[in-house]
Design a protein around this motif. Structure first.
Motif, short mmCIF file in Angstrom:
data_model
loop_
_atom_site.label_atom_id
_atom_site.label_comp_id
_atom_site.label_asym_id
_atom_site.label_seq_id
_atom_site.Cartn_x
_atom_site.Cartn_y
_atom_site.Cartn_z
N GLN A 117 -12.38 -3.14 -7.06
CA GLN A 117 -12.98 -4.53 -6.43
C GLN A 117 -14.35 -3.97 -6.29
O GLN A 117 -14.82 -5.12 -5.56
CB GLN A 117 -12.09 -3.52 -5.21
N LYS A 161 1.28 1.97 -7.45
CA LYS A 161 0.66 1.48 -8.29
C LYS A 161 -0.17 1.79 -8.58
O LYS A 161 -0.08 1.93 -10.26
CB LYS A 161 1.27 -0.60 -8.07
N THR A 162 -0.93 1.81 -8.23
CA THR A 162 -2.75 2.43 -8.56
C THR A 162 -2.40 3.93 -8.46
O THR A 162 -3.30 3.78 -9.89
CB THR A 162 -3.75 1.87 -7.04
N THR A 163 -2.26 5.08 -7.89
CA THR A 163 -1.98 5.71 -8.87
C THR A 163 -1.43 5.96 -10.54
O THR A 163 -1.79 6.85 -10.81
CB THR A 163 -0.99 6.58 -7.90
N SER A 193 0.72 -1.16 0.01
CA SER A 193 0.32 0.11 0.00
C SER A 193 0.86 1.88 -0.36
O SER A 193 1.65 1.03 0.32
CB SER A 193 -0.64 -0.04 1.48
N VAL A 226 -3.60 -4.23 -10.96
CA VAL A 226 -2.90 -3.43 -10.23
C VAL A 226 -3.56 -4.73 -8.94
O VAL A 226 -4.36 -5.19 -8.79
CB VAL A 226 -3.13 -2.38 -9.53
N THR A 227 -2.59 -5.30 -8.08
CA THR A 227 -3.15 -5.88 -6.84
C THR A 227 -1.07 -5.56 -5.43
O THR A 227 -0.14 -5.24 -5.98
CB THR A 227 -3.24 -7.36 -6.61
N LEU A 246 -2.61 3.20 -12.85
CA LEU A 246 -3.15 3.33 -13.03
C LEU A 246 -4.27 4.02 -13.07
O LEU A 246 -5.03 4.53 -14.23
CB LEU A 246 -3.70 1.58 -12.55
N MET A 247 -4.58 4.63 -12.31
CA MET A 247 -5.85 6.05 -12.84
C MET A 247 -5.27 6.77 -13.50
O MET A 247 -5.56 7.87 -14.40
CB MET A 247 -5.67 6.55 -10.89
N ASP A 297 -8.12 -3.05 -11.39
CA ASP A 297 -7.60 -2.44 -10.08
C ASP A 297 -7.67 -3.28 -8.62
O ASP A 297 -9.66 -3.09 -8.71
CB ASP A 297 -8.35 -1.28 -9.61
N GLU A 298 -7.51 -3.97 -8.39
CA GLU A 298 -7.05 -4.93 -7.12
C GLU A 298 -8.89 -6.07 -7.78
O GLU A 298 -10.41 -5.97 -6.35
CB GLU A 298 -7.94 -4.50 -5.86
#
Length: 370
Positions: A92, A52-54, A48, A200-201, A56-57, A168-169
């Motif tokens: 998710q 990684k999520t940023t 966390s 993303v995970t 993807l966004m 995303d997850e």
């Protein structure tokens, strides 16, 4: 990390010098150079807050880079709104419209793209057939299980034939058995369609199972991007070695280097030979990494170049194998995996057991605690 060179004809998405800050001071993504190949399944993996999520966004268009460029098929994406990027998205929490039936949820992205009614009907049924939900087209999301809702969300992301699908997850809310089943289902759909997937995970097992390549993130920087096999067998630093799979570590000081190997002295004065990966000079501190299944016990250790005595601390039963927790060379949590069929019934907690491994199986990396 030096980005690999990929021929332009094979690149679908490219990040160049991308940074992202939310407050103008701290960078969530520090400097990202990344090529995503057409048709590949790429997973962004990390703890966390690793960025990684940023990433993807930003690719989806829900965030804008603070610096740098993102291109899709060569076209600059930085200021293109999400709905004009021809990208499918799976979240998710499913993000299904509760007031629409399954069929209407799938039809929605086709309607806003002005497909004809006959095309919409055909594409909706084809997408539902891919996820084996043809008979549920008239149900509402609340009438479906979590696994069924996730299948609908996946079908909706694929229904308009996007060139890129972002996830995303997507399996985070499912139980273990269903999650593992959906991993295989998503991978099989990817293989059959040839669509490019960015996933993303924070679940390393999920990443290793599904991906063509995995990008391991830490503190906004990709530490290593590689196949699952290479990440596990040839991690480039201590973070990747510890984050991917089970890992034993030993701390020491490099004494000498020759022919890609190094001699290392441990804290108790014992010496061993390791593959020199990050170790580049005598006197440097190193954290060495060895996988639990690479350790040989008793008679099997006699031919190993590195041999020790370990004290057995605990048996941990896992069905097909037993993990022995041992005290080895100053590490009281050293794990050795033993198939149940090879377990010696005479072993007891407190026993001293001979163990060893070969130099190519232990990697001298950067110090975890410099």
């Amino acid at each position: 990390m030096v980005p690999e060179v990929v021929p332009d004809t094979e690149v679908l998405v490219s990040f160049r010098g991308v940074q992202k800050s939310y407050d103008g001071e701290s960078l969530i993504v520090k400097h990202l150079d990344l090529d995503i190949r057409k048709g590949e399944f790429l997973t962004l993996l990390g703890p966390s807050g690793s960025g990684k999520t940023t990433c993807l966004m930003m690719l989806a268009g829900f965030e804008t880079p603070t610096h740098g460029e993102i291109r899709l098929n060569g076209a600059l994406l930085n200021h293109v709104p999400p709905h004009k990027r021809n990208i499918g998205m799976v979240f998710q929490n499913y993000a299904l419209f509760p007031h629409m039936t399954v069929g209407e949820n799938l039809a929605y992205p086709l309607k806003i793209r002005n497909f004809s009614k006959s095309d919409i009907d055909a594409k909706v049924m084809h997408a539902l057939s891919m996820v084996k939900l043809e008979k549920l087209a008239h149900r509402y999301p609340a009438q479906l299980s979590g696994g069924q809702q996730q299948r609908v969300a996946l079908a909706r992301a694929l229904v308009f034939n996007p060139q890129l699908v972002l996830m995303d997850e997507p399996l985070g809310a499912l139980d273990k058995q269903l999650r593992e089943h959906m991993q295989m289902e998503i991978k099989h759909i990817h293989d059959s369609l040839g669509v490019t997937v960015v996933y993303v995970t924070h679940d390393q097992g999920e990443a290793l199972t599904m991906s063509d390549r995995v990008a391991v993130f830490k503190d906004g920087i990709i530490q290593q991007i590689d196949s699952a096999y290479n990440l596990y067998e040839a991690p480039v630093n201590s973070f990747v070695a510890s984050f991917i799979g089970e890992n034993n570590t030993l701390e020491g000081e490099v004494q000498s280097l020759q022919d890609g190997l190094c001699q290392v002295k441990l804290g108790d004065g014992i010496g061993l030979t390791a593959k020199a990966v990050c170790a580049d000079r005598a006197g440097a501190r190193t954290t060495m990494s060895i996988r639990p299944e690479r350790v040989r016990l008793n008679g099997a250790s006699e031919q190993c170049a590195n041999r020790f005595q370990g004290k057995l601390q605990e048996f941990i039963y896992f069905g097909d194998h037993v993990r022995l927790r041992m005290d080895v060379a100053g590490n009281p949590s050293f794990i050795v995996k033993v198939p149940v069929s090879e377990l010696d019934g005479s072993w007891s907690v407190g026993d001293s057991i001979s163990l060893g491994w070969n130099p190519e199986d232990i990697r001298a990396l950067d110090p975890l605690n410099p």
